[in-house]
Design a protein around this motif. Structure first.
Motif, PDB file in Angstrom:
ATOM      1  N   VAL A 111      35.118  39.124  34.486  1.00 56.11           N
ATOM      2  CA  VAL A 111      35.937  37.907  35.063  1.00 56.11           C
ATOM      3  C   VAL A 111      35.306  36.699  34.544  1.00 56.11           C
ATOM      4  O   VAL A 111      35.903  35.617  34.242  1.00 56.11           O
ATOM      5  CB  VAL A 111      35.814  38.111  36.820  1.00 56.11           C
ATOM      6  N   SER A 112      33.785  36.775  34.571  1.00 60.22           N
ATOM      7  CA  SER A 112      33.322  35.431  34.093  1.00 60.22           C
ATOM      8  C   SER A 112      33.497  35.169  32.393  1.00 60.22           C
ATOM      9  O   SER A 112      33.037  34.002  32.027  1.00 60.22           O
ATOM     10  CB  SER A 112      31.843  35.541  34.098  1.00 60.22           C
ATOM     11  N   SER A 113      33.908  36.185  31.901  1.00 57.86           N
ATOM     12  CA  SER A 113      34.140  36.150  30.324  1.00 57.86           C
ATOM     13  C   SER A 113      35.389  35.905  29.989  1.00 57.86           C
ATOM     14  O   SER A 113      35.920  36.204  28.787  1.00 57.86           O
ATOM     15  CB  SER A 113      33.460  37.099  29.571  1.00 57.86           C
ATOM     16  N   ILE A 114      36.434  35.554  30.648  1.00 59.45           N
ATOM     17  CA  ILE A 114      37.832  35.521  30.274  1.00 59.45           C
ATOM     18  C   ILE A 114      38.009  34.187  29.489  1.00 59.45           C
ATOM     19  O   ILE A 114      37.621  33.236  29.768  1.00 59.45           O
ATOM     20  CB  ILE A 114      38.816  35.153  31.723  1.00 59.45           C
ATOM     21  N   ASP A 137      34.815  32.329  41.230  1.00 56.70           N
ATOM     22  CA  ASP A 137      35.248  31.453  42.389  1.00 56.70           C
ATOM     23  C   ASP A 137      36.786  30.822  42.416  1.00 56.70           C
ATOM     24  O   ASP A 137      36.976  29.880  42.670  1.00 56.70           O
ATOM     25  CB  ASP A 137      34.406  30.449  42.281  1.00 56.70           C
ATOM     26  N   THR A 138      37.504  31.837  41.632  1.00 53.42           N
ATOM     27  CA  THR A 138      38.836  31.612  42.064  1.00 53.42           C
ATOM     28  C   THR A 138      39.783  32.887  42.533  1.00 53.42           C
ATOM     29  O   THR A 138      39.349  33.687  42.539  1.00 53.42           O
ATOM     30  CB  THR A 138      39.374  31.201  40.424  1.00 53.42           C
ATOM     31  N   LEU A 139      41.067  32.500  42.700  1.00 52.05           N
ATOM     32  CA  LEU A 139      41.961  33.546  43.382  1.00 52.05           C
ATOM     33  C   LEU A 139      42.282  34.509  42.216  1.00 52.05           C
ATOM     34  O   LEU A 139      42.456  35.640  42.636  1.00 52.05           O
ATOM     35  CB  LEU A 139      42.967  32.739  43.775  1.00 52.05           C
ATOM     36  N   GLY A 140      42.510  33.983  41.098  1.00 50.49           N
ATOM     37  CA  GLY A 140      43.007  34.865  39.959  1.00 50.49           C
ATOM     38  C   GLY A 140      41.563  35.824  39.707  1.00 50.49           C
ATOM     39  O   GLY A 140      41.842  37.118  39.646  1.00 50.49           O
ATOM     40  N   GLY A 141      40.419  35.478  39.869  1.00 47.52           N
ATOM     41  CA  GLY A 141      39.223  36.590  39.688  1.00 47.52           C
ATOM     42  C   GLY A 141      39.349  37.318  41.028  1.00 47.52           C
ATOM     43  O   GLY A 141      38.679  38.384  40.727  1.00 47.52           O
ATOM     44  N   LEU A 142      39.703  36.861  41.956  1.00 44.13           N
ATOM     45  CA  LEU A 142      39.715  37.706  43.145  1.00 44.13           C
ATOM     46  C   LEU A 142      40.605  38.788  43.046  1.00 44.13           C
ATOM     47  O   LEU A 142      40.465  39.995  43.477  1.00 44.13           O
ATOM     48  CB  LEU A 142      39.837  37.017  44.298  1.00 44.13           C
ATOM     49  N   SER A 143      41.754  38.554  42.333  1.00 41.06           N
ATOM     50  CA  SER A 143      42.965  39.491  42.331  1.00 41.06           C
ATOM     51  C   SER A 143      42.767  40.681  41.242  1.00 41.06           C
ATOM     52  O   SER A 143      43.284  41.678  41.346  1.00 41.06           O
ATOM     53  CB  SER A 143      44.083  38.726  41.849  1.00 41.06           C
ATOM     54  N   ILE A 144      42.125  40.339  40.341  1.00 46.15           N
ATOM     55  CA  ILE A 144      41.960  41.373  38.991  1.00 46.15           C
ATOM     56  C   ILE A 144      41.435  42.769  39.511  1.00 46.15           C
ATOM     57  O   ILE A 144      42.092  43.620  39.079  1.00 46.15           O
ATOM     58  CB  ILE A 144      40.785  40.642  37.948  1.00 46.15           C
ATOM     59  N   PRO A 145      40.540  43.019  40.426  1.00 47.12           N
ATOM     60  CA  PRO A 145      40.320  44.461  40.878  1.00 47.12           C
ATOM     61  C   PRO A 145      41.247  45.168  41.405  1.00 47.12           C
ATOM     62  O   PRO A 145      41.265  46.528  41.539  1.00 47.12           O
ATOM     63  CB  PRO A 145      38.980  44.332  41.591  1.00 47.12           C
ATOM     64  N   GLY A 201      30.394  30.178  27.747  1.00 45.99           N
ATOM     65  CA  GLY A 201      29.928  28.688  27.956  1.00 45.99           C
ATOM     66  C   GLY A 201      30.532  28.103  29.185  1.00 45.99           C
ATOM     67  O   GLY A 201      30.322  27.076  29.607  1.00 45.99           O
ATOM     68  N   GLY A 202      31.215  29.042  29.915  1.00 51.03           N
ATOM     69  CA  GLY A 202      31.859  28.489  31.343  1.00 51.03           C
ATOM     70  C   GLY A 202      31.593  29.568  32.236  1.00 51.03           C
ATOM     71  O   GLY A 202      31.014  30.612  32.072  1.00 51.03           O
ATOM     72  N   SER A 203      32.510  29.557  33.306  1.00 49.90           N
ATOM     73  CA  SER A 203      32.423  30.443  34.578  1.00 49.90           C
ATOM     74  C   SER A 203      33.564  31.265  34.703  1.00 49.90           C
ATOM     75  O   SER A 203      33.589  32.274  35.386  1.00 49.90           O
ATOM     76  CB  SER A 203      32.239  29.515  35.837  1.00 49.90           C
ATOM     77  N   GLY A 204      34.680  31.226  33.501  1.00 53.68           N
ATOM     78  CA  GLY A 204      35.658  32.095  33.791  1.00 53.68           C
ATOM     79  C   GLY A 204      36.396  32.016  34.926  1.00 53.68           C
ATOM     80  O   GLY A 204      36.869  30.737  35.422  1.00 53.68           O
ATOM     81  N   LEU A 205      36.876  33.014  35.628  1.00 53.39           N
ATOM     82  CA  LEU A 205      37.619  33.177  36.557  1.00 53.39           C
ATOM     83  C   LEU A 205      37.004  33.223  38.117  1.00 53.39           C
ATOM     84  O   LEU A 205      37.442  33.546  38.874  1.00 53.39           O
ATOM     85  CB  LEU A 205      38.400  34.136  36.895  1.00 53.39           C
TER      86      LEU A 205
END
Length: 301
Positions: A142-145, A163-171, A157-161
Motif C-alpha cells: 500500500v505504501s509503494s503504490i 492513511d487513505t480510504l483507498g489503502g483501507l479498501s485494498i485487503p 519517495g512518498g507514503s502511497g495510500l
C-alpha cells in the motif's frame, strides 16, 4: 382388549419421552439464548445510564434513562466521521466482491481450463494464512503504490495510500472464501440451460448474465454480507494503515473511549450500539437469502 393395552401404554411412554426431550431441548436453548443476550441487554442498559452513574446502581434498566451518551458518542468520539469512512470502504468492498468473486466462482465451476483446479486450491490455501503474517507485505504494498501520496513511478519517495480510504479498501476487495462459496454454489446448478443457450449462439457472458446470475441472488447476498461485516468489524488493518481521523473507521473510533486509562463506559456502550445497528440491518434484510445461500453453497460432491 388385552392386546391393545400394552400397545397404548408403549405409545404413551414414547410420547412422554419425546415431550421430555423437547422440554429439555427448549430449556437448554432458552438458557443459551439468555447467556448470549445478557451482554447485549447490559450494553443497552449502560448506554442509557447517565455517565456519572455508570456501575453505581447495578440494575437491568437505569432509573433515569438519558440520550446524552449517544450525543457524546457522535461528537466527542468522532464517530460520525468514522461511520462515513467505514460505510464508504464497506460499499466498495461489497461492490467488488459481488462482481469479482461471483465471476471467478462461475469461471472455476463452469469454465474449466488447464490447471484450473491447481489455481483454485492454491487460491483456497491462502485462506489458511494468518492475517498477522500478511500485515507487513500489505503495508509495504500500500505504501509503494506508484504516483500515490508523493511516490514516483517506482513507488518510492512518498507514503502511497497510507492513511487513505483507498489503502483501507485494498485487503477487502476480493474474499477467498467468497470465491469458494460461489464456486460450490454454481457446481450444484445444472448445465443443461447453458448448453441449450450455447447451441442458440449465446456468449458465455450472456449465459452468465441472463441465466445464472438471476438465480444466484442467495449466494450474492452471502458474499455481500461477508464483505460488509469483514470491513465493519475489522480493527487490525485500520489500526496499521490509519494514522489520523480522516481515515478512521468505527472500530478505531470505539477505542477513543478507552484511552488515557479513563474508560468512559456509558458513551462507549452507546457508540457500540450505533456501530452494531448497520450490521443487524444488513443481516435482517438479507436473512432469507443468507440462509438459502449458505445451505446451497455448502460443499457438494
Amino acid at each position: 382388549m388385552t392386546d391393545t393395552l400394552p400397545v397404548d401404554h408403549q405409545r404413551k411412554r414414547r410420547f412422554s419421552r419425546a415431550e421430555r426431550g423437547r422440554a429439555l431441548n427448549v430449556t437448554v436453548l432458552l438458557i443459551a439464548t439468555l447467556m448470549v443476550l445478557f451482554p447485549f441487554l447490559w450494553m443497552i442498559s449502560l448506554a442509557f445510564t447517565p455517565a456519572q452513574e455508570a456501575f453505581r446502581d447495578v440494575s437491568l434498566w437505569p432509573s433515569n434513562p438519558t440520550l446524552e451518551n449517544f450525543v457524546t458518542a457522535l461528537t466527542v468520539g468522532n464517530l460520525s466521521r468514522a461511520f462515513v469512512n467505514s460505510a464508504v470502504v464497506a460499499l466498495v468492498a461489497v461492490l467488488t466482491n459481488c462482481l469479482f468473486t461471483v465471476l471467478a466462482g462461475y469461471a472455476f465451476a463452469h469454465l474449466p481450463f488447464r490447471g484450473s483446479n491447481v489455481v483454485f486450491y492454491c487460491l483456497l490455501a491462502t485462506a489458511a494464512i494468518p492475517v498477522a503474517v500478511t500485515l507487513i507485505p500489505l503495508f509495504l504494498m500500500v505504501s509503494s503504490i506508484p504516483f500515490a501520496g508523493g511516490n514516483d513511478a517506482l513507488g518510492r519517495g512518498g507514503s502511497g495510500l497510507i492513511d487513505t480510504l483507498g489503502g483501507l479498501s485494498i485487503p477487502y476487495l476480493v474474499g477467498t472464501m467468497s470465491i469458494f462459496l460461489v464456486r460450490q454454489f454454481f457446481l450444484g446448478m445444472s448445465r443443461d440451460l447453458a448448453e441449450a443457450a450455447r447451441i442458440d449462439g449465446a456468449s458465455e457472458l450472456r449465459i452468465f448474465w441472463s441465466i445464472y446470475l438471476p438465480i444466484s441472488r442467495p449466494i450474492v447476498a452471502v458474499v455481500a454480507i461477508f464483505a460488509f461485516t469483514g470491513v465493519w468489524d475489522d480493527l487490525l488493518w485500520p489500526l496499521v494503515v490509519s494514522s489520523s481521523a480522516r481515515s478512521q473507521t468505527v472500530q478505531l473510533a470505539l477505542t477513543s473511549f478507552t484511552q488515557s486509562g479513563n474508560i468512559q463506559y456509558a458513551p462507549l456502550m452507546a457508540a457500540a450500539i450505533i456501530v452494531t445497528i448497520p450490521v443487524l440491518l444488513v443481516f435482517l434484510f438479507n436473512q432469507r437469502h443468507f440462509i438459502s445461500g449458505l445451505s446451497e453453497g455448502a460443499v457438494k460432491g
